[in-house]
Structure formats: C-alpha cells, structure tokens
Design a protein around this motif. Structure first.
Motif, mmCIF file in Angstrom:
data_model
loop_
_atom_site.group_PDB
_atom_site.id
_atom_site.type_symbol
_atom_site.label_atom_id
_atom_site.label_comp_id
_atom_site.label_asym_id
_atom_site.label_seq_id
_atom_site.Cartn_x
_atom_site.Cartn_y
_atom_site.Cartn_z
ATOM 1 N N LYS A 14 -28.457 -21.315 37.003
ATOM 2 C CA LYS A 14 -29.039 -20.075 36.472
ATOM 3 C C LYS A 14 -30.388 -19.784 37.132
ATOM 4 C CE LYS A 14 -26.800 -20.034 31.934
ATOM 5 N NZ LYS A 14 -27.003 -20.087 30.467
ATOM 6 N N GLU A 15 -31.193 -20.821 37.329
ATOM 7 C CA GLU A 15 -32.488 -20.616 37.968
ATOM 8 C C GLU A 15 -32.325 -20.184 39.423
ATOM 9 O OE1 GLU A 15 -35.461 -23.559 37.480
ATOM 10 O OE2 GLU A 15 -35.265 -23.612 35.291
ATOM 11 N N LEU A 16 -31.400 -20.814 40.124
ATOM 12 C CA LEU A 16 -31.175 -20.459 41.524
ATOM 13 C C LEU A 16 -30.670 -19.028 41.665
ATOM 14 C CD1 LEU A 16 -29.649 -23.832 42.683
ATOM 15 C CD2 LEU A 16 -31.731 -22.798 43.606
ATOM 16 N N ALA A 17 -29.825 -18.594 40.728
ATOM 17 C CA ALA A 17 -29.342 -17.213 40.778
ATOM 18 C C ALA A 17 -30.495 -16.228 40.610
ATOM 19 C CB ALA A 17 -28.291 -16.992 39.702
ATOM 20 N N ILE A 18 -31.423 -16.534 39.700
ATOM 21 C CA ILE A 18 -32.584 -15.664 39.511
ATOM 22 C C ILE A 18 -33.405 -15.590 40.799
ATOM 23 C CG2 ILE A 18 -34.779 -15.452 38.294
ATOM 24 C CD1 ILE A 18 -33.348 -16.629 35.821
ATOM 25 N N ILE A 19 -33.586 -16.720 41.451
ATOM 26 C CA ILE A 19 -34.319 -16.743 42.719
ATOM 27 C C ILE A 19 -33.641 -15.848 43.750
ATOM 28 C CG2 ILE A 19 -34.956 -18.229 44.675
ATOM 29 C CD1 ILE A 19 -35.358 -20.492 42.585
ATOM 30 N N GLU A 20 -32.311 -15.784 43.715
ATOM 31 C CA GLU A 20 -31.551 -14.942 44.633
ATOM 32 C C GLU A 20 -31.488 -13.479 44.188
ATOM 33 O OE1 GLU A 20 -30.195 -15.557 47.512
ATOM 34 O OE2 GLU A 20 -30.436 -17.742 47.625
ATOM 35 N N GLY A 21 -32.125 -13.157 43.073
ATOM 36 C CA GLY A 21 -32.067 -11.792 42.558
ATOM 37 C C GLY A 21 -30.763 -11.485 41.849
ATOM 38 N N LEU A 22 -30.044 -12.523 41.405
ATOM 39 C CA LEU A 22 -28.748 -12.374 40.751
ATOM 40 C C LEU A 22 -28.801 -12.972 39.345
ATOM 41 C CD1 LEU A 22 -26.511 -13.512 43.748
ATOM 42 C CD2 LEU A 22 -26.914 -11.152 43.001
ATOM 43 N N ARG A 23 -27.718 -12.815 38.633
ATOM 44 C CA ARG A 23 -27.553 -13.428 37.317
ATOM 45 C C ARG A 23 -26.311 -14.299 37.344
ATOM 46 N NH1 ARG A 23 -26.980 -9.487 32.323
ATOM 47 N NH2 ARG A 23 -29.261 -9.610 32.360
ATOM 48 N N ALA A 24 -26.453 -15.577 36.959
ATOM 49 C CA ALA A 24 -25.301 -16.465 36.812
ATOM 50 C C ALA A 24 -24.898 -16.466 35.345
ATOM 51 C CB ALA A 24 -25.639 -17.871 37.269
ATOM 52 N N SER A 25 -23.634 -16.192 35.088
ATOM 53 C CA SER A 25 -23.137 -16.140 33.711
ATOM 54 C C SER A 25 -22.005 -17.136 33.525
ATOM 55 C CB SER A 25 -22.640 -14.734 33.361
ATOM 56 O OG SER A 25 -22.079 -14.726 32.057
ATOM 57 N N TYR A 31 -19.668 -16.645 36.919
ATOM 58 C CA TYR A 31 -19.770 -15.389 37.671
ATOM 59 C C TYR A 31 -21.199 -15.203 38.163
ATOM 60 C CZ TYR A 31 -15.227 -13.247 36.494
ATOM 61 O OH TYR A 31 -13.893 -12.938 36.389
ATOM 62 N N LEU A 32 -21.323 -14.624 39.334
ATOM 63 C CA LEU A 32 -22.592 -14.096 39.806
ATOM 64 C C LEU A 32 -22.555 -12.584 39.685
ATOM 65 C CD1 LEU A 32 -23.291 -16.208 43.029
ATOM 66 C CD2 LEU A 32 -24.413 -16.423 40.796
ATOM 67 N N PHE A 33 -23.582 -12.032 39.026
ATOM 68 C CA PHE A 33 -23.691 -10.587 38.841
ATOM 69 C C PHE A 33 -24.969 -10.081 39.488
ATOM 70 C CE2 PHE A 33 -21.054 -11.734 35.133
ATOM 71 C CZ PHE A 33 -20.025 -10.812 35.270
ATOM 72 N N GLU A 34 -24.895 -8.846 39.963
ATOM 73 C CA GLU A 34 -26.114 -8.157 40.348
ATOM 74 C C GLU A 34 -26.950 -7.940 39.093
ATOM 75 O OE1 GLU A 34 -26.674 -7.579 43.446
ATOM 76 O OE2 GLU A 34 -24.699 -7.595 44.408
ATOM 77 N N ARG A 35 -28.260 -8.032 39.225
ATOM 78 C CA ARG A 35 -29.105 -7.838 38.057
ATOM 79 C C ARG A 35 -29.158 -6.359 37.702
ATOM 80 N NH1 ARG A 35 -30.958 -12.403 36.403
ATOM 81 N NH2 ARG A 35 -32.202 -11.400 34.779
ATOM 82 N N GLY A 36 -29.076 -6.061 36.419
ATOM 83 C CA GLY A 36 -29.071 -4.685 35.942
ATOM 84 C C GLY A 36 -28.487 -4.616 34.555
ATOM 85 N N GLU A 37 -28.457 -3.409 33.996
ATOM 86 C CA GLU A 37 -27.975 -3.238 32.627
ATOM 87 C C GLU A 37 -26.469 -3.427 32.527
ATOM 88 O OE1 GLU A 37 -29.812 -2.865 29.897
ATOM 89 O OE2 GLU A 37 -31.579 -3.107 31.173
ATOM 90 N N GLN A 38 -25.734 -2.995 33.545
ATOM 91 C CA GLN A 38 -24.280 -3.091 33.512
ATOM 92 C C GLN A 38 -23.806 -4.281 34.345
ATOM 93 O OE1 GLN A 38 -22.414 -1.119 31.552
ATOM 94 N NE2 GLN A 38 -24.360 -0.175 30.916
ATOM 95 N N PRO A 39 -22.751 -4.984 33.890
ATOM 96 C CA PRO A 39 -22.254 -6.142 34.651
ATOM 97 C C PRO A 39 -21.537 -5.721 35.926
ATOM 98 C CG PRO A 39 -20.847 -5.736 32.744
ATOM 99 C CD PRO A 39 -22.006 -4.786 32.636
ATOM 100 N N HIS A 40 -22.196 -5.878 37.058
ATOM 101 C CA HIS A 40 -21.621 -5.521 38.357
ATOM 102 C C HIS A 40 -21.476 -6.802 39.160
ATOM 103 C CE1 HIS A 40 -20.619 -2.982 41.775
ATOM 104 N NE2 HIS A 40 -21.453 -3.703 42.508
ATOM 105 N N PRO A 41 -20.239 -7.295 39.379
ATOM 106 C CA PRO A 41 -20.062 -8.580 40.052
ATOM 107 C C PRO A 41 -20.615 -8.571 41.474
ATOM 108 C CG PRO A 41 -18.026 -7.890 38.990
ATOM 109 C CD PRO A 41 -18.948 -6.716 38.952
#
Length: 425
Positions: free
Chosen positions: A219-230, A139-149
């Motif tokens: 995971k690193e690429l998701a961080i670069i995109e401002g996202l979280r890969a889970s 999954y790709l999630f928006e970064r934040g406290e709550q899991p928002h896909p």
C-alpha cells in the motif's frame, strides 16, 4: 525471516534512525508507533490502548458496557521482537519490527499473533510444526474519486507493458523483493489492474507475518507511485475478485507428514482436510470477513460456494496440488485478500487438528458455505472447537464488530438502490 537475516540487517543498518513497531489488529491492519532507534534499543515494550483492538474498520469501538475488558481504554503492551526487524528499501533509515501484545505480562486475548502461536503450540505438543504460504491478490487503481484500474489490456499470467504500462507494478515488485520478506513472483491476474504476489513457504507465524508486511508495504509503495493498492475482495462489479490462497503442510522435524501412503498423500493429510471442511462455516468468518467478500463468493469462476475438495482443481474450496514429496500440501482457496492471515491460519490449524484427532474422512462435494457475513459470524460463535481454541474474548469482540458492520450496511442506501428506485417507484 531468520535470526541470521535479522542480524545482517542490523549490522548493515547502522544508519537506521527510527523503528516502526508494528502489529496486526483483528482485521490484519497495521497498528504501529514509530520511535527513535536509541529508544528501541532500550525498550522491551510500547504501550497502546486496548480499545484500538476493539474498533471497526472506521475506528468506531465496541460498546464498553458489553465488553468490560476494554472499558476505560486500559493499556496493553506491544513487546518488541528484534529478530523480526526488516528495512523497507523505500525508507532506508527506518526499521520495521513486529511485536506481540500483552496484558499484565501475559499474551493479550486480542493479539492475533498470540492466537496463531497458540495454534502452533498445539502442533508442537505432537512434535509437529506447520509450514505455510499466502498468495494475496490485489488491484492497483489510479488515484481519484472513482475506481479506475491501472494498466491496459492483457491476459492473465503476464508482466509486460500492456499489463503494466508505466512499470509501476514492476518497481513495486523490485522493492518488495529488497524488503526481505520472501517475495517471489508477481503476475497480472484476470482483470485489468489486478495482480498476484507469491511468497516463499515458511514456518506458519513467519508466513502470516510476511502476508501482513506485504500488504502494508505494498500500500505504501502504491502511494509512492501515485496509485492506490486495494485488497478489497470485489472492488468492481463484473470483474474478478481478489483472493488470499493459503498453502499449508504439517511437519515432524524435517519430514512432511502429509507425504506418505501409496499415492503420496497420508491419511493424516486427508483427515486434516476433513477437519477444515467440518469447520468451514466458522472458518469463513475469517476467510471472508467483510460484507464485500460475499459479492466475490457467488460460485462463479474460481470462487467456491461449498467446502468440497479435489486433487489439483482450482474450482474447489480445498485443493490438493499435484506436487508430492516435501511439496505435498493442501490449499485453502476460499479466503479473500481482506482476511487476517494470522486468524485464518490459526483457524485452519485448529480445524485440521480436530479432523486428525477425530479421524475424519473428507467429502468430495463438501457442504454449502455461509452466504453472508452474518451467517459466517453466527457459525463462528457456535463452533465450540474454534471458540475454545481462539478464546471467548477474541471471538466475541470480533463477532460484535462484524455484526455492527453488517447492521451499518443494512441501514445504508446504496447507489444501486438509488438508480433503481429513485424515479421508478
């Protein structure tokens, strides 16, 4: 990754300044040290503390009194393997290089790449080798406290701006292709924010390395995109879980030994399937290695609860895809994306060989799979074939860490309990 590919990267990488020497731990996470390229050209090994391999997912180590082999945090060495070097395009002055772990000049009992090599060596004694491919979902999630896909509405098997509105998944895919680890297709899966990446089939150790590098790179690429890969198996209630399907075949030179017989499937292939069925409860400790894994495996949709097999049926534990000839293979579908690809593939090979050696016949319905992490760990500890093949130290440390994980969960108070019981009892 071939030696020729590695050489071409080295020749093209004269600007390389640092080398990240990486290895997977028992749970498939990246452990690494980054060193100057000049040191990498001189060094054969890099030292680590052995205790780093006996920690849980939060870094808490096992009890030293129960495991004297790690008492005092002794050294082990990561042996650099230059032919595995790849350059991440998002970090063009760096090289990532796989390593295998040694103790006193011999393979470490806790090295998962060595565990897979041992399985490969058993095949080689027969003149065979394994070809495999992993298909991880995430999954790709928006970064934040709550899991928002991340992403919008859509259906599975798409890659449009509805599924990928900012183009982030597409950019991640392009970077992974340029990473040189054999990435092929990407597509949206069944739920918002969920994607699957496919990898080329390869020799089994290379195939496991590719899954490992894919996960850590993604995971690193998701961080670069401002996202979280889970790669959490079941990150959201009511949504689909994320699997790691593993395709595998055995070869004698350039001949697929699974591709024989009147229907294009050999007796050896069927006995291999039966062996995996026979050891499925123990394999489950590697295929479904977290508490969360069992939120996914509820017998709904494409997540099996028994070890049945079928021809071209995605509801089964083991699937025999429709392709024949050199493409003849089986697919283990119970694994989830939190699995260590090295340990899962090693266990599959040992189990398949046991089925071949005993001439087993598969059962269409199979048998019930463990329904909890503790049950899977108990099955692994009691499986004499896999324990002997993987080694007591690896099985015992793995089991101890996972049993502690289960105990922590049992002692935790969840949000579900608070919502249900806080005011109503």
């Amino acid at each position: 990754m071939t030696r020729d590919q590695s050489k071409s990267r080295t020749d093209a990488g004269a600007r390389t300044r640092v080398v990240r020497v990486v290895h997977p731990d028992l749970f498939g996470r990246q452990r690494a040290k980054q060193i100057p390229v000049a040191l990498a050209e001189r060094a054969d090994t890099i030292a680590y503390s052995k205790m780093s391999l006996a920690e849980d997912l939060m870094g808490v180590p096992v009890d030293e009194t129960a495991f004297p082999a790690v008492a005092g945090h002794p050294d082990l060495d990561a042996r650099l393997e230059p032919t595995t070097s790849v350059t991440p395009p998002w970090e063009p002055d760096a090289s990532w290089m796989m390593s295998s772990l040694e103790e006193h000049g011999s393979p470490s009992p806790l090295c998962v790449r060595s565990a897979l090599r041992n399985a490969r060596d058993r095949l080689a004694q027969r003149g065979w080798h394994a070809v495999a491919a992993g298909e991880p979902e995430f999954y790709l999630f928006e970064r934040g406290e709550q899991p928002h896909p991340y992403g919008g509405t859509g259906v599975s098997y798409t890659m449009d701006r509805l599924a990928d509105p900012d183009g982030a998944a597409g950019r991640i895919h392009r970077a992974l292709i340029d990473f040189g680890i054999g990435v092929t297709a990407i597509n949206r899966e069944f739920s918002r924010g969920q994607f699957e990446v496919n990898l080329h089939h390869a020799e089994v150790l290379d195939a496991a390395d590719r899954v490992f590098l894919l996960k850590t790179g993604l995971k690193e690429l998701a961080i670069i995109e401002g996202l979280r890969a889970s790669f959490m198996p079941k990150p959201l209630a009511g949504e689909e879980g994320s699997s790691l399907h593993v395709h595998m075949s055995f070869w004698d030179g350039d001949r697929n030994i699974f591709a024989e017989g009147a229907d294009g499937v050999s007796d050896l292939a069927m006995s291999a399937i039966a062996g995996i069925q026979d050891h499925a409860p123990a394999i489950h400790a590697f295929a479904a290695p977290t508490i969360n894994s069992y939120k996914r495996l509820r017998g709904e949709g494409l997540s099996p609860r028994s070890s049945g097999w079928a021809a071209d049926n995605r509801y089964s534990y083991l699937r025999l895809p429709a392709e024949r000839g050199d493409a003849t293979r089986f697919e283990l579908r119970a694994g989830d994306s939190s699995a260590s690809p090295h340990l899962l593939m090693a266990a599959m090979i040992h189990a398949a060989l046991d089925g071949i050696e005993r001439g087993l016949t598969p059962h269409a319905q199979g048998h019930p799979l463990p329904q909890s992490l503790t049950a899977s760990i108990a099955a692994l500890e009691q499986d004499a074939v896999l324990r002997n093949a993987l080694g007591d130290e690896l099985v015992d440390v793995y089991a101890a860490v996972k049993r502690a994980e289960s105990a922590d969960f049992d002692a935790a108070v969840t949000d579900w309990e608070w919502r249900l019981y806080a005011d109503s009892v």
